[in-house]
Design an enzyme around this catalytic site. Structure first.
Site, short mmCIF file in Angstrom:
data_model
loop_
_atom_site.label_atom_id
_atom_site.label_comp_id
_atom_site.label_asym_id
_atom_site.label_seq_id
_atom_site.Cartn_x
_atom_site.Cartn_y
_atom_site.Cartn_z
N ASP A 88 13.54 51.78 -3.86
CA ASP A 88 12.15 52.20 -4.08
C ASP A 88 11.99 52.99 -5.37
O ASP A 88 12.92 53.68 -5.80
CB ASP A 88 11.72 53.05 -2.88
N ASN A 111 5.28 42.85 1.48
CA ASN A 111 5.14 42.87 0.01
C ASN A 111 4.31 41.72 -0.56
O ASN A 111 3.91 41.76 -1.72
CB ASN A 111 6.51 42.89 -0.68
C1 FPP Z 1 9.82 48.95 -4.18
O1 FPP Z 1 9.49 49.81 -5.27
C2 FPP Z 1 10.60 47.85 -4.70
C3 FPP Z 1 10.38 46.53 -4.45
C4 FPP Z 1 9.27 46.03 -3.61
C5 FPP Z 1 11.23 45.50 -5.09
C6 FPP Z 1 12.70 45.76 -5.09
C7 FPP Z 1 13.41 44.68 -5.80
C8 FPP Z 1 14.29 44.85 -6.80
C9 FPP Z 1 14.76 46.17 -7.30
C10 FPP Z 1 14.93 43.66 -7.44
C11 FPP Z 1 16.27 43.40 -6.83
C12 FPP Z 1 16.90 42.22 -7.43
C13 FPP Z 1 17.73 41.40 -6.81
C14 FPP Z 1 18.30 40.28 -7.58
C15 FPP Z 1 18.12 41.50 -5.38
P1 FPP Z 1 7.97 49.98 -5.68
O2 FPP Z 1 7.60 48.93 -6.65
O3 FPP Z 1 7.12 50.04 -4.45
O4 FPP Z 1 7.98 51.38 -6.40
P2 FPP Z 1 6.78 52.44 -6.42
O5 FPP Z 1 6.71 53.03 -5.05
O6 FPP Z 1 7.24 53.41 -7.46
O7 FPP Z 1 5.54 51.71 -6.81
#
Ligand code: FPP
Length: 243
Positions: free
Chosen positions: A20, A68
């Site tokens: 996250d 998501n």
């Molecule tokens: C949540 O952070 C993150 C996600 C929904 C995506 C996570 C995916 C990756 C890090 C890519 C992984 C790659 C592979 C190849 C497995 P957020 O976007 O909600 O963060 P925020 O709360 O700061 O908005």
């Protein structure tokens, strides 16, 4: 291979990571959210490699939840592209894969994922099934409640077919019918970025998991943070309901 890894007396068998904070990482730099996910994907690779060298045997990363899909189409598209790129790169790194010995497993609902991504997933799972240094579970289109519902349906179907009776249903049978069947439950679940919730991650498996929270945003997560988690884990007194 990493050198200078500290010695840990007890290692968790399975660590779960909620990746996250990518969006905030990007916003702090005036970048698009997708840039945060891209950086987060680099962190994912680094942390997998470090934990494998440390000797952890199972890891689960929350990459995309069943919830998501409600994000803007552009962000969802960028994430799907990242997953595909990761798998395509993996196909080309055969020599490196033989050295790293990482088994890849995707957990979550297959339905709803793009067809080309599904093909890459199938190929990667098949190709890496021979590796046993570490199992990396990638939770993609994953929801803990959806997983339990899925298990309930398969068990109900077996009862309806007369394959098992209602009295055969117990906790072990449920564990055998979820996506992580055959793997130990996570000993510790890590959530960076200052949030304190599970968000539908490993709902069944987390019954006795320890938790580790931090303000670090996922793209900034380091090997040193893993060392902190492992040092902290040494001090946890796990009683599993006993005294
Ligand atoms: C949540 O952070 C993150 C996600 C929904 C995506 C996570 C995916 C990756 C890090 C890519 C992984 C790659 C592979 C190849 C497995 P957020 O976007 O909600 O963060 P925020 O709360 O700061 O908005």
């Amino acid at each position: 291979m990493y050198k200078n890894i500290p010695e840990f007396e007890v290692l968790p068998q399975h660590v779960g990571f909620i990746m996250d904070g990518n969006g905030r990482w990007a916003k702090n730099r005036g970048l698009e959210r997708s840039a945060g996910h891209k950086e987060g994907a680099k962190t994912f690779r680094r942390i997998c490699e470090y934990c494998a060298d440390v000797g952890i045997k199972h890891m689960t990363f929350y990459a995309f939840s069943t919830e998501n899909w409600s994000r803007p189409e552009k962000e969802v598209g960028a994430l799907m592209k990242l997953f595909k790129e990761y798998l395509l790169e993996g196909e080309e790194r055969t020599a490196e894969n033989d050295i790293r010995q990482m088994r890849l497993k995707f957990i979550g609902e297959k339905e709803g994922l793009p067809k080309d991504l599904l093909k890459l997933i199938e190929k990667a799972e098949k190709k890496t099934a021979k590796y046993s240094k570490i199992t990396i579970n990638i939770a993609l289109n994953y929801g803990g409640r959806a997983e339990i519902t899925h298990a309930v349906k398969s068990i109900a179907a077996k009862v309806a077919d007369g394959e098992i009776s209602v009295d055969d249903i117990n906790e072990n049978l449920v564990s055998d019918n979820i996506y992580t069947a055959g793997q130990p439950d996570p000993d510790i679940i890590v959530r960076p970025s200052g949030e304190f919730r599970l968000s539908n991650f490993l709902t069944w498996q987390s019954a006795y998991s320890e938790f580790w929270f931090s303000d670090v945003l996922w793209p900034d997560f380091t090997e040193e943070n893993v060392n902190e988690i492992l040092s902290d884990f040494q001090k946890r007194n796990r009683r599993f309901g006993g005294v």
